[in-house]
Write a protein that holds these residues in place. Structure first.
Motif, mmCIF file in Angstrom:
data_model
loop_
_atom_site.group_PDB
_atom_site.id
_atom_site.type_symbol
_atom_site.label_atom_id
_atom_site.label_comp_id
_atom_site.label_asym_id
_atom_site.label_seq_id
_atom_site.Cartn_x
_atom_site.Cartn_y
_atom_site.Cartn_z
ATOM 1 N N MET A 123 0.842 -1.206 0.000
ATOM 2 C CA MET A 123 0.000 0.000 0.000
ATOM 3 C C MET A 123 0.871 1.249 0.000
ATOM 4 N N ASN A 124 0.558 2.184 -0.875
ATOM 5 C CA ASN A 124 1.235 3.478 -0.897
ATOM 6 C C ASN A 124 0.727 4.307 0.288
ATOM 7 N N ILE A 125 1.608 4.590 1.225
ATOM 8 C CA ILE A 125 1.190 5.327 2.431
ATOM 9 C C ILE A 125 1.151 6.824 2.125
ATOM 10 N N LYS A 126 -0.044 7.363 2.109
ATOM 11 C CA LYS A 126 -0.206 8.791 1.817
ATOM 12 C C LYS A 126 0.057 9.659 3.045
ATOM 13 N N LEU A 127 -0.290 9.128 4.215
ATOM 14 C CA LEU A 127 -0.166 9.934 5.425
ATOM 15 C C LEU A 127 0.197 9.057 6.621
ATOM 16 N N SER A 128 1.200 9.477 7.387
ATOM 17 C CA SER A 128 1.544 8.827 8.647
ATOM 18 C C SER A 128 0.983 9.679 9.779
ATOM 19 N N VAL A 129 0.151 9.058 10.613
ATOM 20 C CA VAL A 129 -0.467 9.766 11.740
ATOM 21 C C VAL A 129 0.215 9.319 13.026
ATOM 22 N N ILE A 130 0.790 10.258 13.756
ATOM 23 C CA ILE A 130 1.509 9.966 14.991
ATOM 24 C C ILE A 130 0.606 10.278 16.187
ATOM 25 N N LEU A 131 0.434 9.281 17.065
ATOM 26 C CA LEU A 131 -0.422 9.437 18.240
ATOM 27 C C LEU A 131 0.425 9.242 19.503
ATOM 28 N N PRO A 132 0.924 10.328 20.121
ATOM 29 C CA PRO A 132 1.676 10.202 21.373
ATOM 30 C C PRO A 132 0.711 10.013 22.540
ATOM 31 N N SER A 133 0.940 8.996 23.387
ATOM 32 C CA SER A 133 -0.021 8.727 24.457
ATOM 33 C C SER A 133 0.654 8.549 25.802
ATOM 34 N N LEU A 134 -0.075 8.915 26.848
ATOM 35 C CA LEU A 134 0.332 8.674 28.230
ATOM 36 C C LEU A 134 -0.908 8.749 29.115
ATOM 37 N N ASN A 135 -1.377 7.601 29.572
ATOM 38 C CA ASN A 135 -2.512 7.513 30.503
ATOM 39 C C ASN A 135 -3.763 8.247 29.993
ATOM 40 N N VAL A 136 -4.244 7.793 28.853
ATOM 41 C CA VAL A 136 -5.451 8.382 28.260
ATOM 42 C C VAL A 136 -6.495 7.298 27.974
ATOM 43 N N ALA A 137 -6.579 6.316 28.855
ATOM 44 C CA ALA A 137 -7.491 5.188 28.639
ATOM 45 C C ALA A 137 -8.944 5.636 28.491
ATOM 46 N N ASP A 138 -9.319 6.724 29.145
ATOM 47 C CA ASP A 138 -10.702 7.201 29.077
ATOM 48 C C ASP A 138 -11.062 7.761 27.709
ATOM 49 N N TYR A 139 -10.049 8.139 26.923
ATOM 50 C CA TYR A 139 -10.311 8.828 25.651
ATOM 51 C C TYR A 139 -9.777 8.112 24.423
ATOM 52 N N ILE A 140 -8.862 7.167 24.605
ATOM 53 C CA ILE A 140 -8.098 6.630 23.483
ATOM 54 C C ILE A 140 -8.963 5.894 22.459
ATOM 55 N N ARG A 141 -10.030 5.234 22.888
ATOM 56 C CA ARG A 141 -10.881 4.526 21.925
ATOM 57 C C ARG A 141 -11.558 5.505 20.968
ATOM 58 N N GLU A 142 -12.101 6.575 21.520
ATOM 59 C CA GLU A 142 -12.749 7.582 20.669
ATOM 60 C C GLU A 142 -11.748 8.165 19.683
ATOM 61 N N CYS A 143 -10.534 8.409 20.155
ATOM 62 C CA CYS A 143 -9.484 8.946 19.299
ATOM 63 C C CYS A 143 -9.122 7.967 18.180
ATOM 64 N N LEU A 144 -8.830 6.718 18.552
ATOM 65 C CA LEU A 144 -8.445 5.714 17.554
ATOM 66 C C LEU A 144 -9.556 5.446 16.550
ATOM 67 N N ASN A 145 -10.790 5.387 17.019
ATOM 68 C CA ASN A 145 -11.919 5.161 16.103
ATOM 69 C C ASN A 145 -12.013 6.267 15.059
ATOM 70 N N SER A 146 -11.716 7.498 15.482
ATOM 71 C CA SER A 146 -11.798 8.619 14.537
ATOM 72 C C SER A 146 -10.696 8.544 13.480
ATOM 73 N N VAL A 147 -9.592 7.868 13.798
ATOM 74 C CA VAL A 147 -8.499 7.726 12.826
ATOM 75 C C VAL A 147 -8.747 6.559 11.880
ATOM 76 N N ILE A 148 -9.095 5.407 12.432
ATOM 77 C CA ILE A 148 -9.242 4.227 11.567
ATOM 78 C C ILE A 148 -10.441 4.362 10.634
ATOM 79 N N ASN A 149 -11.367 5.251 10.953
ATOM 80 C CA ASN A 149 -12.543 5.454 10.107
ATOM 81 C C ASN A 149 -12.415 6.658 9.182
ATOM 82 N N GLN A 150 -11.207 7.149 9.009
ATOM 83 C CA GLN A 150 -10.986 8.260 8.082
ATOM 84 C C GLN A 150 -11.316 7.839 6.646
ATOM 85 N N SER A 151 -11.844 8.781 5.880
ATOM 86 C CA SER A 151 -12.164 8.496 4.470
ATOM 87 C C SER A 151 -10.892 8.329 3.633
ATOM 88 N N LEU A 152 -9.782 8.855 4.111
ATOM 89 C CA LEU A 152 -8.477 8.554 3.498
ATOM 90 C C LEU A 152 -7.972 7.273 4.154
#
Length: 451
Positions: free
Chosen positions: A1-30
């Motif tokens: 796969m030709n990688i058009k964009l690399s998305v960097i997600l720096p994390s530290l103790n964000v268990a309450d929010y990380i699912r919402e964040c990851l879902n918004s990335v994996i469901n991108q139209s790109l």
């Protein structure tokens, strides 16, 4: 796969929010994404969630940083990345589905060094509703800059106002060619400031689009923006930039002027924020030590002609000038102003006695009044408006009632009605009196400074 964009997600103790964040990335139209998660030793289950998502989506890789440094985490992602463009997404935030496709198409079509857009700040109200407020980059007189390829002089003037790296995507070859990386200082200490100052020094073609994609969470506990060490963090960031030869030797002309302007804005904004927390104690070392460094920088910049009064609004220049002359004099004036605002607040709280309120007027002032009440634990019951089309609908989770229902609602909850509008205020008060609402339940004079 030709990688058009690399998305960097720096994390530290964000268990309450990380699912919402990851879902918004994996469901991108790109879809052609590389998702680089860099964790700095989370202990709340964040890492487990990252691995769970990586097992389900082959685009996700999980890296580990041995030190707790936002700059180090992002740099690890930059060194690993293979995409044509780079994005950074903070893991307590989330993004709209079309963000990366829209930005990538703009960047690729015009061969940009970076492309960016507006963002929304959001926080939860007491009623559980998420309130979103768009942060537009360009004021009315520069709205035509949206959608245009900006030149280097225009880019220079944005140094102080475009201060977050996650609103855009950046050409990876451009970053590498100019050795652009983040300062690997401890914690999350404004390292995006240094990154963006470098980006703006070297960028030749950029574009901002008139849309908002990024959703920035406000009010999270332990956020670095509220640290009492904030001024020292800014000092370290600008010191690092000053010593970075590849950057400072290329800082010339209008770029140098607006670099020092950005430094001055960062200085006075953070200084006054911390001064308020410290109740005017300007001698506290968390202020006094970095103050001396910034004062020397500002004095040199002013004497060299890099900073001029014409670059500032009059009130801001006055505040900065007083602060540079005397931290003690500035503190006395600053605290005096804060006391006046506090008087306004206490007067308003005394008038409402923190009883439940109905806000009359659904316009912008009504919204601001609702936010003020929410922040000060004044219970808001509903909105009221003369616009018949609004009756029965909701605004930010609150009912909108008609004026004829107002008296019954006030009696039911033993509440007050606050008239939000500036124009027509007396007419509305008269209307309420004609509806047989007692005058001691009508607040139609909002103290100066509340809104």
């Amino acid at each position: 796969m030709n990688i058009k964009l690399s998305v960097i997600l720096p994390s530290l103790n964000v268990a309450d929010y990380i699912r919402e964040c990851l879902n918004s990335v994996i469901n991108q139209s790109l879809h052609e994404l590389e998702i680089i998660c860099v964790d700095a030793g989370s202990t709340d289950g964040t890492e487990k969630i990252l691995k769970e998502y990586a097992e389900r989506d082959t685009r996700i890789v999980v890296l580990h940083s041995e030190i707790k440094s936002y700059g180090k985490q992002v740099n690890m992602g930059l060194d690993y990345a293979a995409g044509e463009y780079i994005a950074v997404l903070e893991t307590d935030d989330w993004i709209a589905p079309d963000m990366y496709r829209c930005l990538y198409e703009q960047a690729e079509t015009d061969k940009l060094d970076y492309a960016a857009a507006d963002f929304d700040v959001f926080h939860e109200l007491q009623n559980g509703y998420s309130y979103f407020s768009r942060r537009g980059l360009f004021p009315p007189d520069k709205r035509d800059w949206y959608g245009e390829i900006l030149n280097t002089e225009q880019i220079a003037t944005l140094r102080a106002s475009d201060y977050v790296l996650w609103r855009g995507i950046y050409n990876r070859k451009f970053l590498n060619a100019n050795h652009i990386r983040l300062h690997e200082s401890a914690g999350a200490a404004f390292q995006d400031m240094g990154f963006l100052q470098q980006v703006k020094t070297f960028a030749g073609k950029v574009k901002y689009i008139d849309k908002s994609f990024y959703r920035y969470r406000q009010g999270r506990e332990n956020a670095s923006s509220g640290s009492l060490e904030g001024l020292r963090y800014y000092q370290e960031e600008f010191q690092w930039l000053n010593e970075r030869k590849s950057f400072f030797s290329n800082l010339k002309g209008i770029h140098k002027k607006y670099y020092y302007y950005t430094m001055s804005i960062s200085f006075i904004t953070k200084y006054e924020q911390i001064l308020e927390y410290l109740e005017g104690n300007w001698q506290d070392m968390r202020l006094a030590e970095p103050y001396e460094w910034f004062r020397m920088q500002m004095d040199t910049a002013i004497n060299s002609g890099f900073l001029e009064e014409s670059m500032y609004k009059a009130e801001l220049w006055d505040r900065l000038s007083v602060l540079l002359r005397s931290a003690e004099t500035h503190a006395k004036k600053f605290i005096c102003g804060k006391k006046e605002k506090e008087k306004c607040l206490q007067l308003f709280l005394q008038i409402t006695k923190k009883r439940p309120v109905i806000i009359f007027g659904c316009g912008r002032r009504g919204e601001k009044l609702m936010l003020f009440c929410d922040n000060h634990h004044i219970p808001v019951d509903s909105f009221c408006d003369n616009d018949v089309a609004l009756h029965g609908k909701k605004k930010m989770g609150f009912r909108i009632i008609s004026p004829k229902d107002l008296k019954e609602e006030l009696n039911k909850m033993n509440g007050m009605v606050i008239v939000s509008m500036k124009e027509g205020n007396e007419l509305v008060r008269e209307q309420l009196i004609n509806l047989k609402i007692d005058t001691d339940r009508i607040v139609n004079e909002i103290p100066e400074g509340i809104l």
